[in-house]
Design a protein around this motif. Structure first.
Motif, PDB file in Angstrom:
ATOM      1  N   TRP A 157     -18.788  10.473 -14.701  1.00  0.00           N
ATOM      2  CA  TRP A 157     -17.546   9.706 -14.593  1.00  0.00           C
ATOM      3  C   TRP A 157     -17.769   8.217 -14.834  1.00  0.00           C
ATOM      4  N   THR A 173     -15.912  18.657 -14.172  1.00  0.00           N
ATOM      5  CA  THR A 173     -16.385  18.023 -12.955  1.00  0.00           C
ATOM      6  C   THR A 173     -16.788  19.068 -11.924  1.00  0.00           C
ATOM      7  N   ASP A 202     -20.984  17.147 -16.236  1.00  0.00           N
ATOM      8  CA  ASP A 202     -21.131  16.564 -14.908  1.00  0.00           C
ATOM      9  C   ASP A 202     -22.353  17.158 -14.223  1.00  0.00           C
ATOM     10  N   ALA A 213     -10.625   9.385 -11.085  1.00  0.00           N
ATOM     11  CA  ALA A 213      -9.923   9.857 -12.276  1.00  0.00           C
ATOM     12  C   ALA A 213      -8.714   8.985 -12.598  1.00  0.00           C
TER      13      ALA A 213
END
Length: 306
Positions: free
Chosen positions: A64, A84, A47, A98
């Motif tokens: 994501w 993350t 991330d 998520a």
């Protein structure tokens, strides 16, 4: 029920493909290949909004968004972001993202989260470049602890709720649809500083050591044991995870590192695959790194390896 990454006493192996300095087609190729290889149980992205190595102005995909695309193109792999940055997205927004990925994947998400990047220039510049604040470590870890509590509640509570914390305030917070997994996707907390380990002791199903020596990883794992005992939690409830870099030219060295990690109590092994990815690299990783640890023979090295 929430799926587990590894059964008691049985290590699980996965791969990590950092989504920077690569093309989408290359990452997709590796993940789809890994999806058909039973020895590889999980796959991970990172991330970061900008590259950490190589050309500083090179490509870096948003983790994501890419994870959701890969979830739609795979069927078996458990998948996640390792890990993350809690600094990038408000926790209620992250919970919604998520949950969406868990639905898209049919309940295969492993939810990885951490306090955010350490203040190295290569990582910190991405905050300034995207107009994101970079708070001090005390703020970052306090925010992470509240985020874990908020996200878990959003995934599990049937009615809207208010939250008044030191770092986050929500009114009428609610998440629908809920994740497919019940009671929620496994929560993996990554990091090695003691304050982050305290968050892992309270909230994590899995703790990930992001790198460094095996001796350091074992020392940090022992510290996590002590922190769990302080709050009355059984340390065995938290699976120990580690990311280990793969050497295409020196696979024996990689196997030795994996064996040392397994012997040190790390049952969740993530093999970091450097780009560019050789042809059939997932099969090579399974045959050359993973399978020999169960006593089977090795395979030839991958084509086009560096």
């Amino acid at each position: 029920m929430t799926a587990t990454l590894a059964s008691a006493g049985e290590p699980s192996f996965g791969i990590m493909t950092a989504p920077a300095q690569v093309a989408y087609a290359d990452v997709l190729r590796v993940w789809r290949e890994a999806d058909g290889i039973p020895q590889i149980e999980h796959a991970w992205l990172f991330d970061h909004l900008m590259p950490l190595g190589g050309d500083p102005n090179g490509p870096a995909f948003e983790g994501w968004t890419l994870l959701s695309a890969l979830a739609a193109r795979t069927e078996r792999l458990r998948l996640g972001v390792m890990v993350t940055s809690n600094r990038f997205r408000p926790p209620a927004v992250l919970a919604k993202i998520a949950a969406t990925v868990d639905v898209v994947s049919g309940g295969r998400l492993e939810f990885g989260i951490g306090a955010g990047s350490r203040p190295e220039p290569a990582a910190r510049r991405e905050y300034a470049a995207h107009g994101l604040p970079f708070h001090d470590p005390v703020h970052a870890v306090g925010s992470l602890a509240e985020a874990c509590a908020i996200i878990r509640r959003l995934w599990t509570e049937p009615a809207p709720f208010d939250f008044r914390g030191d770092y986050h305030q929500l009114t009428g917070a609610f998440c629908a649809p809920k994740p497919v997994q019940r009671p929620h996707p496994p929560i993996l907390v990554g990091g090695q500083a003691t304050p982050t380990l305290r968050v892992a002791a309270e909230h994590a199903d899995v703790w990930n050591m992001p790198g460094g020596s095996i001796d350091k990883a074992i020392e940090r794992s022992t510290q996590l044991d002590r922190l769990c005992e302080e709050i009355g939690r059984n340390p065995a409830e938290i699976t120990r995870s580690i990311v280990l870099p793969v050497s295409y030219d020196r696979p024996r060295d990689t196997r030795h590192a994996v064996r040392a990690a397994l012997d040190g109590g790390f049952g969740h092994i993530v093999l970091g695959l450097p780009a560019p990815y050789p042809t059939e690299v997932a099969r090579w990783a399974a045959d050359t790194i993973i399978t020999p640890l169960s006593g089977k023979t090795t395979a030839p090295e991958p084509r086009n390896h560096r």
